[in-house]
Design a protein around this motif. Structure first.
Motif, PDB file in Angstrom:
ATOM      1  N   LEU A 217      55.602 121.015 103.838  1.00  0.00           N
ATOM      2  CA  LEU A 217      56.977 120.668 104.192  1.00  0.00           C
ATOM      3  C   LEU A 217      57.621 119.702 103.196  1.00  0.00           C
ATOM      4  CD1 LEU A 217      57.027 122.448 106.429  1.00  0.00           C
ATOM      5  CD2 LEU A 217      56.729 120.563 108.044  1.00  0.00           C
ATOM      6  N   ILE A 218      56.800 118.953 102.501  1.00  0.00           N
ATOM      7  CA  ILE A 218      57.348 118.033 101.508  1.00  0.00           C
ATOM      8  C   ILE A 218      57.928 118.830 100.349  1.00  0.00           C
ATOM      9  CG2 ILE A 218      56.764 116.268  99.812  1.00  0.00           C
ATOM     10  CD1 ILE A 218      55.740 114.745 101.856  1.00  0.00           C
ATOM     11  N   ALA A 219      57.158 119.799  99.910  1.00  0.00           N
ATOM     12  CA  ALA A 219      57.634 120.640  98.808  1.00  0.00           C
ATOM     13  C   ALA A 219      58.884 121.392  99.241  1.00  0.00           C
ATOM     14  CB  ALA A 219      56.545 121.626  98.396  1.00  0.00           C
ATOM     15  N   ARG A 220      58.847 121.908 100.458  1.00  0.00           N
ATOM     16  CA  ARG A 220      60.012 122.629 100.949  1.00  0.00           C
ATOM     17  C   ARG A 220      61.232 121.718 100.963  1.00  0.00           C
ATOM     18  NH1 ARG A 220      59.575 125.376 106.702  1.00  0.00           N
ATOM     19  NH2 ARG A 220      58.429 126.915 105.488  1.00  0.00           N
ATOM     20  N   GLY A 221      61.018 120.513 101.388  1.00  0.00           N
ATOM     21  CA  GLY A 221      62.128 119.563 101.461  1.00  0.00           C
ATOM     22  C   GLY A 221      62.726 119.299 100.098  1.00  0.00           C
ATOM     23  N   LEU A 222      61.859 119.111  99.140  1.00  0.00           N
ATOM     24  CA  LEU A 222      62.348 118.825  97.790  1.00  0.00           C
ATOM     25  C   LEU A 222      63.135 120.003  97.243  1.00  0.00           C
ATOM     26  CD1 LEU A 222      62.422 116.902  95.439  1.00  0.00           C
ATOM     27  CD2 LEU A 222      60.334 117.951  94.572  1.00  0.00           C
ATOM     28  N   SER A 223      62.563 121.146  97.439  1.00  0.00           N
ATOM     29  CA  SER A 223      63.177 122.335  96.873  1.00  0.00           C
ATOM     30  C   SER A 223      64.485 122.716  97.562  1.00  0.00           C
ATOM     31  CB  SER A 223      62.181 123.484  96.982  1.00  0.00           C
ATOM     32  OG  SER A 223      62.772 124.684  96.605  1.00  0.00           O
ATOM     33  N   SER A 224      64.479 122.643  98.857  1.00  0.00           N
ATOM     34  CA  SER A 224      65.659 123.092  99.590  1.00  0.00           C
ATOM     35  C   SER A 224      66.689 121.983  99.774  1.00  0.00           C
ATOM     36  CB  SER A 224      65.242 123.614 100.959  1.00  0.00           C
ATOM     37  OG  SER A 224      64.714 122.564 101.730  1.00  0.00           O
ATOM     38  N   LYS A 225      66.327 120.768  99.389  1.00  0.00           N
ATOM     39  CA  LYS A 225      67.206 119.613  99.585  1.00  0.00           C
ATOM     40  C   LYS A 225      67.561 119.427 101.046  1.00  0.00           C
ATOM     41  CE  LYS A 225      69.372 119.443  95.107  1.00  0.00           C
ATOM     42  NZ  LYS A 225      69.166 117.988  95.183  1.00  0.00           N
ATOM     43  N   LYS A 226      66.587 119.725 101.877  1.00  0.00           N
ATOM     44  CA  LYS A 226      66.762 119.561 103.318  1.00  0.00           C
ATOM     45  C   LYS A 226      65.430 119.087 103.858  1.00  0.00           C
ATOM     46  CE  LYS A 226      68.980 122.039 106.890  1.00  0.00           C
ATOM     47  NZ  LYS A 226      67.964 121.432 107.728  1.00  0.00           N
ATOM     48  N   SER A 227      65.373 117.874 104.300  1.00  0.00           N
ATOM     49  CA  SER A 227      64.077 117.329 104.695  1.00  0.00           C
ATOM     50  C   SER A 227      63.665 117.735 106.103  1.00  0.00           C
ATOM     51  CB  SER A 227      64.108 115.804 104.619  1.00  0.00           C
ATOM     52  OG  SER A 227      64.982 115.285 105.606  1.00  0.00           O
ATOM     53  N   ASN A 228      64.649 118.073 106.931  1.00  0.00           N
ATOM     54  CA  ASN A 228      64.353 118.344 108.339  1.00  0.00           C
ATOM     55  C   ASN A 228      63.744 117.137 109.035  1.00  0.00           C
ATOM     56  OD1 ASN A 228      64.230 121.274 109.872  1.00  0.00           O
ATOM     57  ND2 ASN A 228      64.884 121.323 107.762  1.00  0.00           N
ATOM     58  N   ILE A 229      64.178 115.991 108.614  1.00  0.00           N
ATOM     59  CA  ILE A 229      63.685 114.763 109.249  1.00  0.00           C
ATOM     60  C   ILE A 229      64.867 113.935 109.733  1.00  0.00           C
ATOM     61  CG2 ILE A 229      62.374 112.629 108.921  1.00  0.00           C
ATOM     62  CD1 ILE A 229      60.825 113.957 106.732  1.00  0.00           C
TER      63      ILE A 229
ATOM     64  N   ASN B  15      62.098 117.707 118.002  1.00  0.00           N
ATOM     65  CA  ASN B  15      60.927 118.573 117.881  1.00  0.00           C
ATOM     66  C   ASN B  15      61.276 119.998 118.280  1.00  0.00           C
ATOM     67  OD1 ASN B  15      58.101 116.326 118.602  1.00  0.00           O
ATOM     68  ND2 ASN B  15      59.548 116.430 116.920  1.00  0.00           N
ATOM     69  N   GLN B  16      62.100 120.109 119.316  1.00  0.00           N
ATOM     70  CA  GLN B  16      62.492 121.445 119.748  1.00  0.00           C
ATOM     71  C   GLN B  16      63.321 122.163 118.688  1.00  0.00           C
ATOM     72  OE1 GLN B  16      64.281 121.411 123.778  1.00  0.00           O
ATOM     73  NE2 GLN B  16      62.153 120.994 124.292  1.00  0.00           N
ATOM     74  N   LYS B  17      64.092 121.385 117.962  1.00  0.00           N
ATOM     75  CA  LYS B  17      64.945 121.970 116.935  1.00  0.00           C
ATOM     76  C   LYS B  17      64.199 122.149 115.620  1.00  0.00           C
ATOM     77  CE  LYS B  17      69.536 121.597 115.767  1.00  0.00           C
ATOM     78  NZ  LYS B  17      70.910 121.633 115.954  1.00  0.00           N
ATOM     79  N   GLY B  18      62.923 121.829 115.635  1.00  0.00           N
ATOM     80  CA  GLY B  18      62.151 121.956 114.408  1.00  0.00           C
ATOM     81  C   GLY B  18      62.325 120.771 113.471  1.00  0.00           C
ATOM     82  N   TYR B  19      62.921 119.725 113.980  1.00  0.00           N
ATOM     83  CA  TYR B  19      63.077 118.525 113.163  1.00  0.00           C
ATOM     84  C   TYR B  19      61.960 117.556 113.470  1.00  0.00           C
ATOM     85  CZ  TYR B  19      67.558 119.457 111.016  1.00  0.00           C
ATOM     86  OH  TYR B  19      68.552 119.962 110.233  1.00  0.00           O
ATOM     87  N   ARG B  20      61.631 116.775 112.480  1.00  0.00           N
ATOM     88  CA  ARG B  20      60.639 115.735 112.696  1.00  0.00           C
ATOM     89  C   ARG B  20      61.336 114.383 112.752  1.00  0.00           C
ATOM     90  NH1 ARG B  20      58.006 117.003 107.653  1.00  0.00           N
ATOM     91  NH2 ARG B  20      60.038 117.912 107.309  1.00  0.00           N
TER      92      ARG B  20
ATOM     93  N   LEU C 102      49.254 120.639 120.394  1.00  0.00           N
ATOM     94  CA  LEU C 102      48.696 121.426 119.305  1.00  0.00           C
ATOM     95  C   LEU C 102      49.755 121.725 118.246  1.00  0.00           C
ATOM     96  CD1 LEU C 102      45.990 122.531 118.655  1.00  0.00           C
ATOM     97  CD2 LEU C 102      46.601 124.674 119.746  1.00  0.00           C
ATOM     98  N   GLU C 103      50.903 122.121 118.741  1.00  0.00           N
ATOM     99  CA  GLU C 103      52.041 122.410 117.875  1.00  0.00           C
ATOM    100  C   GLU C 103      52.390 121.177 117.034  1.00  0.00           C
ATOM    101  OE1 GLU C 103      56.188 123.596 119.519  1.00  0.00           O
ATOM    102  OE2 GLU C 103      54.619 124.801 120.485  1.00  0.00           O
ATOM    103  N   ASN C 104      52.460 120.054 117.707  1.00  0.00           N
ATOM    104  CA  ASN C 104      52.817 118.818 117.021  1.00  0.00           C
ATOM    105  C   ASN C 104      51.749 118.399 116.012  1.00  0.00           C
ATOM    106  OD1 ASN C 104      54.453 117.586 119.965  1.00  0.00           O
ATOM    107  ND2 ASN C 104      55.347 118.414 118.107  1.00  0.00           N
TER     108      ASN C 104
END
Lengths: 334, 334
Positions: free
Chosen positions: A48-60, A84-89, B103-105
DNA sequence: GTGAAAGCGCTAACAA
DNA sequence: TTGTTAGCGCTTTCAC
């Protein structure tokens, strides 16, 4: 296992794997299945770190607390669940009650590339205002507990004035005239509103506002205990009721009274504000003004996402109404 | 502002800027000063996501909770403080009490490249054990509240057996023989130890263990209330004392008793376990067995860093002693 | 002491 | 539908 390995194993390019992982169109069902199989077999988990860097969206999402106390648990729970439900951390920081630490943590979240910040304000300072304003230009911030009047930053605030008015009117309607007040800490600008409500209702009813009836607190149970002690020791005439700025100080006040053999509510009525979890289980069950904290947290995070989705939204201040919760710590006077 | 811009502005290479930012040697003082100046002037803040990807060190600790309640606040506070001080950030997840969500988390944290995970176990299952074992091969995990007997994974556990023994011995020494017990939820393996302690002490003293004296709970205040109701309704003879598996259920039990006009501790003594914050402010002040929760959180995060620094460490299970806290909810019997 | 350049693991535009 | 490739912003060798 990285995307490259999966690509090789599945005999496709990394772009195709990426498409499959992100459920994007443009892959033949057959190929998609094959890739999914390989992913499953090798338990590939995207970085997810790589994804964040690449997509410029951290999802955090960043969460900033002054200090962890019971007051925040429900709100934080609501926020984490929603994210968490939205896939955000959620990245969480607290400042151990060191108000200066808030600034440091704010910067930490900024550097972490969070997509939005939920900021539970402890003590507002000029320096912090400047930082908030600056960071808010790049990252949406939603303030909680305290807003910044002069800045256009969204906030979720309890209707502190309205809530305190409800509490005061309730006491007045039950016949109370000698009402004491435990104040919020000086740095909580919102607490000031509760104090103003107290004064307004007292004046409107032509009740005397005795200085000795008004004591400060830092919101802790201990400080409520102390405040009650001061009220008793300094008054020639005991109040018949006391309104505390939060449930914690109300509990502290009751503790002091009980220790002195003064019964609540028989001798003195005590009322809180917030309706924290223990309020309904305390003995006597605390009469208070409910702040639906889970709701507040939920609204705040929803508001934050609104701003993330639409940065040009005009800053909205959401005022959450408070509601009287009548239980056992206040009684009628005749 | 990115490192490249700073490099250009300062007339150096990005490598040099990186060295300055990270306080690494190999830069002339003069140049270092110059770079620092530019950084300050332009308020350059390094992108931690990029740093994480490049250095393969995220500087993030993952925190996994079953659900946010008062029990966790102090521990989480301790953990966040420690991490923030060490320059680590904390990613927090909670599973809303949905045990399957754990588990998901756990996977979410794994994908987030956290450097270590603090896992407050809610309900352990076979599937989770497998995931934990697998993930632990790459990322150090420290378990809290419940350990996994058959796996070699570090854990911090309260001395539940010892604590309950202390509580029971205290009650016995005060003359109590008819002692009821409010059990932990079935899925809390550690709760079982408290129950065993209860049984052992009862047997050792040749006290009769009545089935109706033993009721279950889910640790909530409400379930303590219910348990007490069951104990009263099912017993022909009232117990003189009840030991609850946590403070919450003790408070619930007291609530029920008071509602029925039964005084605590005059008529029945009630004892809790944990010493949550409200325990000392409750009325009557709760006699309990103290679990220093801030200490537990602190030890857990320290242990986690030990494992991060040295992956080959043999798994250590840290048992935290509990200590009797004598207050007002238990009285002597003669 | 300093800089050039090769990645880190991914996404996304573009070509094919 | 698929693959190639150029980054994302940083760290880290390795030369100089």
């Amino acid at each position: 296992m990285k995307i490259k390995d999966i690509a090789k194993l599945a005999g496709v390019s990394i772009a195709t794997v990426s498409r499959v992982v992100n459920d994007k169109p443009g892959v033949r069902d057959e190929v998609r299945e094959k890739v999914k199989e390989v992913i499953k077999e090798h338990e590939y988990k995207p970085n997810l770190i790589a994804r964040g860097l690449s997509s410029k969206k951290s999802n955090i999402i960043g969460l900033l607390l002054p200090k962890f106390t019971a007051y925040y648990t429900e709100q934080v729970d609501a926020i984490i669940n929603y994210c968490n439900q939205k896939g955000y951390r959620v990245m969480i920081t607290s400042s151990v009650g060191r108000f200066e630490g808030e600034l440091e943590n704010l910067n930490m979240l900024y550097k972490s590339q969070v997509e939005g910040i939920l900021y539970f304000v402890g003590k507002m300072t000029k320096e912090k205002k400047e930082s908030i304003e600056k960071i808010n230009k790049e990252i949406p911030i939603v303030l909680l507990d305290q807003a910044i009047e002069e800045l256009s930053i969204p906030a979720v605030l309890p209707d502190n004035y309205g809530g305190a008015v409800k509490a005061m009117n309730y006491l007045v309607n039950l016949g109370h005239e000698k009402i004491a007040f435990i104040k919020a800490p000086y740095y909580d600008l919102e607490g000031e509103k509760r104090y103003r409500a107290y004064q307004d209702i007292m004046k409107r009813n032509d009740f005397e506002i005795k200085e000795c009836y008004i004591q400060g607190s830092d919101y802790s149970i201990e400080s409520g205990y102390k405040a009650m002690e001061n009220i008793l020791s300094k008054s020639d005439q005991l109040p018949t009721a006391v309104l505390a700025s939060n449930d914690g100080t109300a509990i502290g006040a009751i503790n002091y009274l009980k220790e002195k053999g003064i019964e609540v509510p028989e001798d003195i009525s005590v009322m809180g504000i917030d309706d924290i979890e223990i309020a309904k289980h305390f003995i006597p069950k605390l009469t208070t003004v409910k702040q639906d904290l889970y709701y507040v947290g939920d609204e705040a995070i929803k508001l934050l996402f609104e701003y993330i989705d639409n940065k040009d939204l005009k800053a909205k201040k959401l005022i959450v109404e408070q509601e009287l919760v009548i239980r056992d710590s206040v009684k009628e006077i005749r």
